[in-house]
Design an enzyme around this catalytic site. Structure first.
Site, PDB file in Angstrom:
ATOM      1  N   LYS A 201     -14.001  -0.760  -3.499  1.00 47.24           N
ATOM      2  CA  LYS A 201     -15.058  -0.396  -2.549  1.00 47.24           C
ATOM      3  C   LYS A 201     -16.217   0.271  -3.281  1.00 47.24           C
ATOM      4  CE  LYS A 201     -11.987   0.436   1.384  1.00 47.24           C
ATOM      5  NZ  LYS A 201     -11.451   1.453   2.277  1.00 47.24           N
TER       6      LYS A 201
ATOM      7  N   HIS B 101       9.028 -26.571  -1.735  1.00 48.56           N
ATOM      8  CA  HIS B 101       8.435 -27.712  -2.443  1.00 48.56           C
ATOM      9  C   HIS B 101       7.267 -27.272  -3.315  1.00 48.56           C
ATOM     10  CE1 HIS B 101      10.833 -30.632  -0.056  1.00 48.56           C
ATOM     11  NE2 HIS B 101      10.885 -29.576   0.737  1.00 48.56           N
TER      12      HIS B 101
ATOM     13  N   GLU C 204       0.827  -1.216   0.000  1.00 54.52           N
ATOM     14  CA  GLU C 204       0.000   0.000   0.000  1.00 54.52           C
ATOM     15  C   GLU C 204       0.857   1.261   0.000  1.00 54.52           C
ATOM     16  OE1 GLU C 204      -2.991   0.091   3.086  1.00 54.52           O
ATOM     17  OE2 GLU C 204      -4.287  -1.286   1.995  1.00 54.52           O
TER      18      GLU C 204
HETATM   19  O1  PA5 Z   1      -3.518   1.048   5.842  1.00 52.11           O
HETATM   20  C1  PA5 Z   1      -4.686   1.404   5.759  1.00 52.11           C
HETATM   21  O2  PA5 Z   1      -5.008   2.580   5.986  1.00 52.11           O
HETATM   22  C2  PA5 Z   1      -5.793   0.438   5.419  1.00 52.11           C
HETATM   23  O3  PA5 Z   1      -5.317  -0.814   5.103  1.00 52.11           O
HETATM   24  C3  PA5 Z   1      -6.759   0.316   6.590  1.00 52.11           C
HETATM   25  O4  PA5 Z   1      -6.058  -0.101   7.724  1.00 52.11           O
HETATM   26  C4  PA5 Z   1      -7.881  -0.660   6.300  1.00 52.11           C
HETATM   27  O5  PA5 Z   1      -8.515  -0.337   5.113  1.00 52.11           O
HETATM   28  C5  PA5 Z   1      -8.914  -0.632   7.439  1.00 52.11           C
HETATM   29  O6  PA5 Z   1      -9.420   0.652   7.594  1.00 52.11           O
HETATM   30  P1  PA5 Z   1     -10.211   1.098   8.888  1.00 52.11           P
HETATM   31  O7  PA5 Z   1      -9.330   0.962  10.070  1.00 52.11           O
HETATM   32  O8  PA5 Z   1     -10.600   2.511   8.624  1.00 52.11           O
HETATM   33  O9  PA5 Z   1     -11.416   0.193   9.004  1.00 52.11           O
END
Ligand code: PA5
Length: 431
Positions: free
Chosen positions: A421, A307, A286
Site C-alpha cells: 500500500k 489434471h 494473514e
Molecule cells: O483482514 C483484514 O483486516 C483485511 O484483509 C481487510 O479486511 C481488508 O484489507 C479490507 O479492509 P477494509 O475493510 O478496512 O477496507
C-alpha cells in the site's frame, strides 16, 4: 450431525499419541484465546458473534428486503475480509447457471476486489441504464480498491437515476465512528451497519459485512448464525483436547508443519466451494504468515485440478499436506445414462449418481496422495447449506486463532499488508 474432522489419513505420518499430546499441551492456547489474554486479544470479539449477530439479524433482513424490492441488482464493494466472507457463502449456495423459470434470486455482483479497468468497465457497461443498489463495505473506510470502485458506481448510479436521490440505494458497512466512509454515510444519510471495533476484517463474516450481502442474495442468515452457534458450543465452549475439533485440527496442522509440511492445500470436490478456499486462504495466510513463520495456505478444486496440479501433489517436493472439504450429501440428483454403443466403455457406471463417482474419486485420490507422502485431513460437511456453512466458517476461525497461538504468532494483526500500500501510494504521488 455437525461438521467433523477425520485425521486417520495422517496416521502414517504422525501418531495418535502425538496428536493427543499436542492437543493436550495446546489447551493453554485455548485458555489464552477464550480468556482473551493472548496476543491481539482486543480483536477477539468474533468469538461471541453467533450470540451478538442473532440480535442484528432482524434489521439486516429488513434492509436486505428493501434492497431486493427496489432493484434487481446489488453491487457489493469491498476487498479482503470485507468481500471474501459473503462471496464464499453466496457462491457455495448459488445456482451457477441462472434458471429463468425458477424464482430468480436477486443478482449480487462484486466490485472493488481488484483494480482492473477491464473488470470495472465491463461491470459499469452491464449496469448502464439500470437501477441498482450499492453495499459499500470497508472497516477502515480508506482502502484504495473499494474506494475507487465506489466512486465509479456512485457516478453510474447518479447517471442512471437521472437526478433522483440515490441515498436510499446505498448502504455502508463500516466503523462506528472512524474513517471516510463513516463520515460520508452520516453526511449523505445512507443506511449503515457497524463492523465492531474488536472484529478484524477476516473474522467479520458473521457481522453485517458478511451477513447483509448474503441476506440480499436471498439466503437464510439466521440458519447460518445458528450453525455458527452450534460450532461455538463444540469449540469455544469446550476445553477438551479429545473432543474439541478446532483444537485437534490446529494441533494436527502444527505437528505436520513441524515435520516439514509447510504448505496446506485445501481441496474441494464441489466447485461451489471454490471461494470457501479463497476466504480460508485469507484467514490463515494473514493470521499465521508472519515473523518468518507459517503454513502457506493454498487451495485447489478437484477433480478439475487433478489434471493440472495433480502431478505435483502426487510426486513433487514433499512439503505438502492436504485438507479435504468432504461433502456427504449432495443436494441434486443426476444419474449417468446407459449408452447403446458404449464406445467410451463407461456403461459399467451407468445408473450411478454423479456424486457417487465423485465420492469414489475423492476416496481414490486420498489413497493415492497418502501413499505419495501427502498426509490428508478430512473435514466432513453433512451437506452444503446455510447451517453447515455457518458451522464451517466458525470452525475455521477458531481453529486459525488456536493454530496461530500454537505457532507463536499474533493471529489478529497483518503488518505485512501495509508494504504494498505504501509503495503504491508513493508511486501514485499521494500527497
Ligand atoms: O483482514 C483484514 O483486516 C483485511 O484483509 C481487510 O479486511 C481488508 O484489507 C479490507 O479492509 P477494509 O475493510 O478496512 O477496507
Amino acid at each position: 450431525m455437525n461438521i467433523s474432522i477425520d485425521y486417520t489419513s495422517c496416521l502414517s505420518f504422525i501418531t495418535a499419541g502425538e496428536i493427543a499430546q499436542k492437543a493436550g499441551t495446546s489447551v493453554i492456547h485455548y485458555e489464552e484465546l477464550i480468556n482473551r489474554t493472548g496476543a491481539g486479544n482486543t480483536f477477539t470479539g468474533w468469538l461471541n458473534l453467533p450470540e451478538e449477530s442473532v440480535k442484528k439479524a432482524e434489521k439486516i433482513n429488513k434492509v436486505a428486503g428493501r434492497l431486493r424490492e427496489q432493484a434487481d441488482i446489488t453491487v457489493v464493494t469491498g476487498i479482503g475480509g470485507s468481500y471474501l466472507g459473503s462471496k464464499s457463502v453466496i457462491d457455495s449456495l448459488d445456482d451457477f447457471i441462472q434458471q429463468d423459470n425458477k424464482d430468480r434470486k436477486h443478482e449480487v455482483l462484486f466490485a472493488g476486489q481488484n483494480i482492473s479497468e477491464d473488470y470495472h468497465y465491463k461491470l459499469m457497461t452491464y449496469l448502464e441504464g439500470k437501477v441498482f443498489n450499492i453495499i459499500v463495505i470497508s472497516k477502515s473506510g480508506t482502502t484504495t480498491e473499494p474506494a475507487i470502485a465506489f466512486r465509479l458506481l456512485k457516478k453510474q448510479l447518479e447517471e442512471n437515476m437521472q437526478g433522483r436521490r440515490i441515498n436510499k440505494h446505498i448502504v455502508a458497512v463500516t466503523d462506528s465512528d472512524k474513517g471516510a466512509l463513516r463520515k460520508l454515510a452520516d453526511r449523505e444519510d445512507y443506511e449503515s451497519f457497524i463492523i465492531p471495533d474488536d472484529v478484524g476484517g477476516r473474522y467479520s463474516v458473521l457481522t453485517p459485512a458478511g451477513l447483509l450481502p448474503i441476506a440480499v442474495a436471498g439466503y437464510d442468515i439466521e440458519e447460518m448464525i445458528r450453525g455458527a452457534a452450534e460450532m461455538a458450543k463444540e469449540t469455544r465452549d469446550n476445553n477438551s483436547p479429545e473432543t474439541n475439533p478446532a483444537l485437534i485440527y490446529a494441533s494436527v496442522r502444527n505437528l505436520l508443519y513441524d515435520r516439514g509440511k509447510f504448505i496446506e492445500l485445501l481441496v474441494n470436490y464441489e466447485p461451489g466451494l471454490h471461494y470457501i478456499g479463497e476466504w480460508w486462504k485469507q484467514l490463515f495466510g494473514e493470521s499465521e504468515g508472519k515473523d518468518g513463520k507459517g503454513i502457506f495456505p493454498a487451495s485447489a478444486n478437484l477433480t478439475t485440478d487433478l489434471h493440472s496440479l495433480g502431478q505435483y501433489i502426487q510426486d513433487g517436493k514433499r512439503i505438502l499436506f492436504e485438507t479435504v472439504l468432504s461433502v456427504s450429501s449432495i443436494n441434486s440428483e443426476l444419474l449417468i445414462p446407459h449408452d447403446e454403443d458404449n464406445l467410451d466403455n463407461f456403461n459399467y457406471i451407468a445408473g450411478k449418481r454423479l456424486s457417487e463417482v465423485n465420492a469414489r474419486a475423492e476416496e481414490g485420490t486420498i489413497m493415492a496422495h497418502v501413499s505419495g507422502g501427502v498426509p490428508v485431513i478430512k473435514i466432513k460437511i453433512p451437506r452444503i447449506n446455510e447451517r453447515y456453512l455457518g458451522q464451517l466458517l466458525y470452525f475455521f476461525e477458531i481453529s486459525c486463532a488456536l493454530s496461530a497461538y500454537i505457532l507463536g504468532v499474533n493471529p489478529f494483526d497483518q503488518p505485512g499488508v501495509e508494504a504494498y500500500k505504501k509503495n503504491m501510494s508513493g508511486l501514485l504521488g499521494k500527497p
